[in-house]
Design an enzyme around this catalytic site. Structure first.
Site, PDB file in Angstrom:
ATOM      1  N   ASN A 104       0.871  -1.178   0.000  1.00 35.66           N
ATOM      2  CA  ASN A 104       0.000   0.000   0.000  1.00 35.66           C
ATOM      3  C   ASN A 104       0.908   1.228   0.000  1.00 35.66           C
ATOM      4  O   ASN A 104       1.512   1.544   1.024  1.00 35.66           O
ATOM      5  CB  ASN A 104      -0.889  -0.025   1.250  1.00 35.66           C
ATOM      6  CG  ASN A 104      -1.638   1.280   1.442  1.00 35.66           C
ATOM      7  OD1 ASN A 104      -1.785   2.066   0.510  1.00 35.66           O
ATOM      8  ND2 ASN A 104      -2.118   1.520   2.663  1.00 35.66           N
ATOM      9  N   LYS A 107       0.126   4.233  -0.125  1.00 36.97           N
ATOM     10  CA  LYS A 107      -0.516   5.405   0.486  1.00 36.97           C
ATOM     11  C   LYS A 107      -0.377   6.622  -0.442  1.00 36.97           C
ATOM     12  O   LYS A 107      -0.407   6.460  -1.647  1.00 36.97           O
ATOM     13  CB  LYS A 107       0.086   5.691   1.867  1.00 36.97           C
ATOM     14  CG  LYS A 107       0.146   4.460   2.758  1.00 36.97           C
ATOM     15  CD  LYS A 107       0.454   4.841   4.180  1.00 36.97           C
ATOM     16  CE  LYS A 107       0.792   3.629   4.995  1.00 36.97           C
ATOM     17  NZ  LYS A 107       0.213   3.686   6.325  1.00 36.97           N
ATOM     18  N   HIS A 112      -9.519   0.938   4.959  1.00 38.82           N
ATOM     19  CA  HIS A 112      -8.241   1.180   5.659  1.00 38.82           C
ATOM     20  C   HIS A 112      -8.495   2.126   6.833  1.00 38.82           C
ATOM     21  O   HIS A 112      -9.311   3.044   6.740  1.00 38.82           O
ATOM     22  CB  HIS A 112      -7.233   1.791   4.675  1.00 38.82           C
ATOM     23  CG  HIS A 112      -5.833   1.790   5.209  1.00 38.82           C
ATOM     24  ND1 HIS A 112      -5.405   2.708   6.128  1.00 38.82           N
ATOM     25  CD2 HIS A 112      -4.780   0.970   4.975  1.00 38.82           C
ATOM     26  CE1 HIS A 112      -4.138   2.455   6.431  1.00 38.82           C
ATOM     27  NE2 HIS A 112      -3.739   1.406   5.745  1.00 38.82           N
ATOM     28  N   GLU A 125      -6.903   4.557   7.896  1.00 35.98           N
ATOM     29  CA  GLU A 125      -6.689   5.987   7.589  1.00 35.98           C
ATOM     30  C   GLU A 125      -7.938   6.571   6.919  1.00 35.98           C
ATOM     31  O   GLU A 125      -8.262   7.742   7.098  1.00 35.98           O
ATOM     32  CB  GLU A 125      -5.433   6.148   6.711  1.00 35.98           C
ATOM     33  CG  GLU A 125      -4.172   5.901   7.536  1.00 35.98           C
ATOM     34  CD  GLU A 125      -2.961   5.441   6.753  1.00 35.98           C
ATOM     35  OE1 GLU A 125      -2.960   5.517   5.513  1.00 35.98           O
ATOM     36  OE2 GLU A 125      -1.992   4.983   7.409  1.00 35.98           O
ATOM     37  N   GLU A 143      -5.306  -5.227  10.559  1.00 27.02           N
ATOM     38  CA  GLU A 143      -4.352  -4.130  10.733  1.00 27.02           C
ATOM     39  C   GLU A 143      -4.644  -3.407  12.049  1.00 27.02           C
ATOM     40  O   GLU A 143      -5.470  -2.476  12.078  1.00 27.02           O
ATOM     41  CB  GLU A 143      -4.481  -3.140   9.575  1.00 27.02           C
ATOM     42  CG  GLU A 143      -4.126  -3.726   8.227  1.00 27.02           C
ATOM     43  CD  GLU A 143      -3.518  -2.664   7.312  1.00 27.02           C
ATOM     44  OE1 GLU A 143      -2.443  -2.925   6.784  1.00 27.02           O
ATOM     45  OE2 GLU A 143      -4.110  -1.578   7.173  1.00 27.02           O
ATOM     46  N   GLY A 197       2.272   2.317  10.735  1.00 26.04           N
ATOM     47  CA  GLY A 197       3.186   3.445  10.595  1.00 26.04           C
ATOM     48  C   GLY A 197       3.885   3.835  11.884  1.00 26.04           C
ATOM     49  O   GLY A 197       4.491   4.905  11.959  1.00 26.04           O
ATOM     50  N   SER A 220       3.422  -2.035  10.347  1.00 24.83           N
ATOM     51  CA  SER A 220       4.876  -2.002  10.563  1.00 24.83           C
ATOM     52  C   SER A 220       5.584  -3.298  10.175  1.00 24.83           C
ATOM     53  O   SER A 220       6.506  -3.744  10.857  1.00 24.83           O
ATOM     54  CB  SER A 220       5.195  -1.615  12.015  1.00 24.83           C
ATOM     55  OG  SER A 220       4.752  -0.282  12.256  1.00 24.83           O
TER      56      SER A 220
HETATM   57  C1  PEP Z   1      -0.796   0.143   5.829  1.00 30.32           C
HETATM   58  O1  PEP Z   1      -0.788   1.299   5.395  1.00 30.32           O
HETATM   59  O2  PEP Z   1      -1.693  -0.647   5.511  1.00 30.32           O
HETATM   60  C2  PEP Z   1       0.274  -0.250   6.734  1.00 30.32           C
HETATM   61  C3  PEP Z   1       0.227  -1.429   7.284  1.00 30.32           C
HETATM   62  O3  PEP Z   1       1.273   0.675   6.956  1.00 30.32           O
HETATM   63  P1  PEP Z   1       2.722   0.406   7.615  1.00 30.32           P
HETATM   64  O4  PEP Z   1       3.252  -0.877   7.018  1.00 30.32           O
HETATM   65  O5  PEP Z   1       3.531   1.593   7.229  1.00 30.32           O
HETATM   66  O6  PEP Z   1       2.517   0.263   9.074  1.00 30.32           O
END
Ligand code: PEP
Length: 253
Positions: free
Chosen positions: A9, A11, A96, A98, A168, A174, A211
């Site tokens: 992803n 983003k 997601h 976000e 998630e 992040g 992460s």
């Molecule tokens: C994501 O944006 O779905 C995600 C898991 O981000 P990160 O790997 O940066 O934590």
């Protein structure tokens, strides 16, 4: 269907020309590499066409990060499912955290998006996950169950086997603090049980996101119910995304 998937992803990172450079470097690194994982790249809308052109003739799949649930109309700023399939997308990330947080996406909207994606032939990667406060209160499973039921219970018994679930935990996205393999396994096992209770089969793909890095992917994907990863930050650099795929593909998974 239960599959192994690693999705990136991106983003809101990389202009379309940066995206082309990144994907060319990634393809070069992946030349001749065999992996059991389906690799999905989800760039921003502005790079979908360019990345899609680069992915032609490869086994890598193209995905989007969002869509709108109508197929066309006066919806300024939105992108429809058929616009995505026309660009060669086969996956789309939906729900997601976000988008839930910054764009106020509710479970109802997420259900509509999931239905519209499936109708257009896209595979939704449905994100669920609790925030830190939920986990500190010990209600993480209740929160995730509610998000799960809002979509899977709203499908009217149809198409439930066409969805990939991404667990998630919001506190891991992040932040550099991933869920431990045991925490991920516990929630993935819980989600698989929920799926089985509802549909009589545990044949569902559940990937972990939060992460994920080259040095933690192997321990996570070694867990019996972790079928892969949704990778954010570490998917934007060709080398780290490549290393994640290589480490996930090591013996023992
Ligand atoms: C994501 O944006 O779905 C995600 C898991 O981000 P990160 O790997 O940066 O934590």
């Amino acid at each position: 269907m239960r599959r192994k998937i690693i999705a990136g992803n991106w983003k809101m990172y990389l202009t379309h020309s940066e995206a082309v450079s990144m994907i060319r470097e990634f393809k070069e690194l992946m030349r001749g590499v065999k992996t059991d994982y389906e690799i999905v790249i989800c760039p921003p809308f502005t790079s979908l066409y360019f990345v899609g052109e680069e992915l032609k003739g490869t086994e890598f799949k193209l995905g989007a990060q969002n869509l709108f649930y109508e197929s066309e109309g006066a919806y300024t700023g939105e992108i429809s499912p058929k616009m995505l399939t026309a660009l060669g997308c086969s996956y789309v990330i939906i729900g997601h955290s976000e988008r839930r947080k910054y764009f106020y996406e509710t479970d109802d909207v997420i259900l509509k998006k999931v239905k519209a994606a499936i109708e257009a032939g896209l595979t939704p990667i449905l994100c669920v996950g609790e925030n830190l406060e939920d986990r500190n209160k010990g209600i993480e499973k209740d929160v995730v169950r509610k998000q799960f039921e809002a979509v899977f219970g709203g499908l009217g018994g149809k198409d439930f086997d066409k969805i990939v679930i991404a667990y998630e935990p919001v506190w891991a996205i992040g932040t550099g603090v991933n869920a431990t393999p045991e925490q991920a396994q516990e929630m993935h096992g819980f989600l698989r049980d929920l799926f089985k209770e509802m549909f009589g089969s545990d044949n569902v793909t559940i990937i972990y996101g939060g992460s994920v890095k080259p040095d933690n992917i192997h321990a996570l994907t070694s867990m019996p119910d972790v079928d892969g990863a949704l990778v954010g930050g570490a998917s934007i650099k060709a080398k780290s995304f490549f290393e994640i795929i290589m480490n996930a593909s090591k013996e023992g998974n």
